[in-house]
Design a protein around this motif. Structure first.
Motif, PDB file in Angstrom:
ATOM      1  N   LYS A 109       0.816  -1.221   0.000  1.00  0.00           N
ATOM      2  CA  LYS A 109       0.000   0.000   0.000  1.00  0.00           C
ATOM      3  C   LYS A 109       0.852   1.275   0.000  1.00  0.00           C
ATOM      4  O   LYS A 109       0.320   2.377  -0.123  1.00  0.00           O
ATOM      5  CB  LYS A 109      -0.930   0.013   1.223  1.00  0.00           C
ATOM      6  N   PHE A 110       2.173   1.120   0.100  1.00  0.00           N
ATOM      7  CA  PHE A 110       3.044   2.290   0.211  1.00  0.00           C
ATOM      8  C   PHE A 110       4.080   2.370  -0.916  1.00  0.00           C
ATOM      9  O   PHE A 110       5.049   3.110  -0.809  1.00  0.00           O
ATOM     10  CB  PHE A 110       3.760   2.264   1.569  1.00  0.00           C
ATOM     11  N   ILE A 111       3.837   1.643  -2.015  1.00  0.00           N
ATOM     12  CA  ILE A 111       4.821   1.628  -3.099  1.00  0.00           C
ATOM     13  C   ILE A 111       4.315   2.289  -4.377  1.00  0.00           C
ATOM     14  O   ILE A 111       5.056   2.384  -5.359  1.00  0.00           O
ATOM     15  CB  ILE A 111       5.283   0.193  -3.419  1.00  0.00           C
ATOM     16  N   GLY A 112       3.055   2.716  -4.376  1.00  0.00           N
ATOM     17  CA  GLY A 112       2.512   3.328  -5.586  1.00  0.00           C
ATOM     18  C   GLY A 112       2.503   2.336  -6.743  1.00  0.00           C
ATOM     19  O   GLY A 112       2.143   1.161  -6.566  1.00  0.00           O
ATOM     20  N   ASP A 113       2.952   2.795  -7.924  1.00  0.00           N
ATOM     21  CA  ASP A 113       2.979   1.919  -9.095  1.00  0.00           C
ATOM     22  C   ASP A 113       4.393   1.420  -9.404  1.00  0.00           C
ATOM     23  O   ASP A 113       4.685   0.973 -10.506  1.00  0.00           O
ATOM     24  CB  ASP A 113       2.413   2.655 -10.314  1.00  0.00           C
TER      25      ASP A 113
END
Length: 485
Positions: free
Chosen positions: A443-447
């Motif tokens: 949920k904290f890595i973006g794309d």
């Protein structure tokens, strides 16, 4: 505080501690034993040669001192598991020479000659790495003389020896950091030591996020982890930019909980016993950083150490508390002992929002006991959201004898993090702890293309090269292999 151990394969002990003998090691393949005439200053009877072929390891006494013969097993490609958890020629050679260090140091000879027959450069490198790893001790001096290496009778080039030592010393750096006690290595002293180590570097720039800068950056999660500790959290950014580096950077993040008592969800005494090792992920990253700085690799790399101590006092976070992450997600604390993912989350968000956005993000963390239960001490659970990245990392881990196995990012399990009061809980109600922890981090890595290594980071007695109890340096060889390709 010196964070890099001063262990050198060419180290010499004082003359009073050494014997006036020469220990000679012959490390060879089975085919070399059959096909080659081993050059030696003494006549070796045929029955001794026969014993070497049968017993794989034979010790005899020569006129100058002990002579040890060791035959390396042949590499066998395994049809199962895509050959990804099989021994490599590098790892076989590493453990073969590593297993002889006890005999070498026991003899305390003034000279040690290591003779390779039938080994290629990769195996020679592995063997020297194994020797250096097995020589590492946290507190005691080992007595041994000057070591020289020969390949088919010719001296091994300095470049090969130096390359192997660089790999081994980076692993030993990670091991040494894990072995340091928490009263010496805390978030503040750790960050200061890293900054001091790279102070004169021309390729590595270090930036430290102290508690004020973390607050300014809205890093509420890592601040919550460390708010009960006398030593506040730090995020350390190491920016590697060698001359000629092109392309998008790779970001590497390491969990650095310098001691984890569990917080108010306090661990048992047995569970807390070796929790100084909960910064093992950051040790992996730091060990790799010491290799990277000297490697000449022409790639942009950003490394982050997420440092905090999970402690207890009247300021400690409580189950039910809600904190806001740097990316804006509100996280309810379900268990204060699930703190590593909180520290990583803010550091990962910093990594992906830099001006030079990374193409790939890799993290290392002693994150869950579930990973150890499923994979044991020696094989790392690896998660990835990109098949090509996963394949490259798995092949690097196998080739360098630092084994990993890909685990599923089974996203339906994310429902276990549902919170009635925040965007998510930090603790899942669904079984599959290592999968859940990986899903939380996602949920904290973006794309960004991403891989997560849930490591154990501690020796299990499985590898002869890791004679010193304590940190194992797990993950360092995988990163080196990945960046060498």
């Amino acid at each position: 505080m010196n964070i890099v151990p001063s262990i050198m394969a060419t180290k010499k002990s004082g003359p009073k501690t050494l014997r006036s003998t020469v220990t000679k090691i012959y490390l060879l393949t089975a085919s070399a034993l059959e096909e080659s005439n081993i050059t030696h200053s003494e006549h070796i009877p045929e029955w001794i040669i026969g014993r070497i072929g049968e017993e794989k390891e034979v010790s005899i006494l020569g006129s100058e001192g002990p002579i040890i013969f060791k035959v390396i097993e042949e590499v066998k490609a395994e049809e199962q598991h895509y050959n990804l958890i099989a021994d490599s020629s590098y790892s076989l050679a590493r453990e073969a020479l590593g297993s002889l260090v006890g005999q070498i140091t026991k003899e305390r000879s003034k000279k040690v000659e290591v003779n390779f027959y039938g080994l290629d450069q990769e195996m020679i490198t592995g063997a020297i790495v194994g020797l250096e790893l097995a020589l590492y001790r946290f507190k005691e001096e080992l007595s041994f003389g000057a070591i020289s290496f020969f390949n088919d009778g010719k001296k091994v080039t300095k470049s090969i020896v130096d390359s192997a030592l660089s790999i081994a010393q980076s692993i030993n750096t990670a091991r040494h950091l894990v072995n340091l006690p928490a009263n010496i290595l805390n978030p503040v002293t750790y960050a200061n030591a890293v900054k001091k180590y790279f102070a004169k570097s021309t390729t590595m720039k270090v930036t430290v996020y102290d508690e004020k800068k973390l607050a300014k950056e809205n890093c509420g999660l890592i601040l919550s982890v460390g708010q009960a500790s006398a030593t506040p959290p730090r995020i350390v950014h190491l920016k590697y930019r060698p001359t000629g580096a092109k392309g998008k950077p790779t970001a590497i993040v390491g969990k650095g909980i310098t001691f984890d008592c569990g917080g108010l969800n306090v661990k048992s005494g047995a569970g807390m016993g070796v929790m100084k090792k909960d910064m093992g992920g950051s040790a992996t990253v730091m060990g790799f950083a010491t290799w990277l700085e000297k490697s000449g690799v022409k790639k942009k790399v950003d490394l982050y150490l997420a440092l905090a101590e999970n402690s207890i006092n009247e300021l400690a976070s409580r189950p039910g508390d809600i904190y806001t992450s740097r990316n804006g997600l509100k996280v309810e604390i379900g268990n204060t002992d699930a703190e590593g993912r909180l520290a990583l989350a803010d550091a990962m968000d910093i990594a992906i929002t830099q001006k030079e956005k990374p193409e790939v993000l890799i993290d290392f963390a002693t994150l869950t006991g579930a990973a150890k239960v499923s994979m044991g001490d020696f094989v790392t659970s690896m998660f990835a959201n990109d098949d090509e990245l996963a394949d490259k990392l798995l092949k690097a881990s196998q080739k360098n004898g630092d084994l990993s196995w890909r685990m599923p990012l089974y996203r339906p399990y994310y429902k276990g993090f549902k919170s009635n009061f925040a965007d998510m809980n930090n603790m899942s109600k669904v079984k599959g702890g290592s999968i859940g922890a990986a899903l939380f981090l996602e949920k904290f890595i973006g794309d960004t293309k991403w891989a997560h290594f849930d490591i154990f980071g501690w020796t299990s007695g499985f590898r002869p090269s890791l004679a010193q109890e304590g940190g194992s340096g797990q993950g360092v060889e995988t990163l080196i292999g990945y960046f060498q390709n």
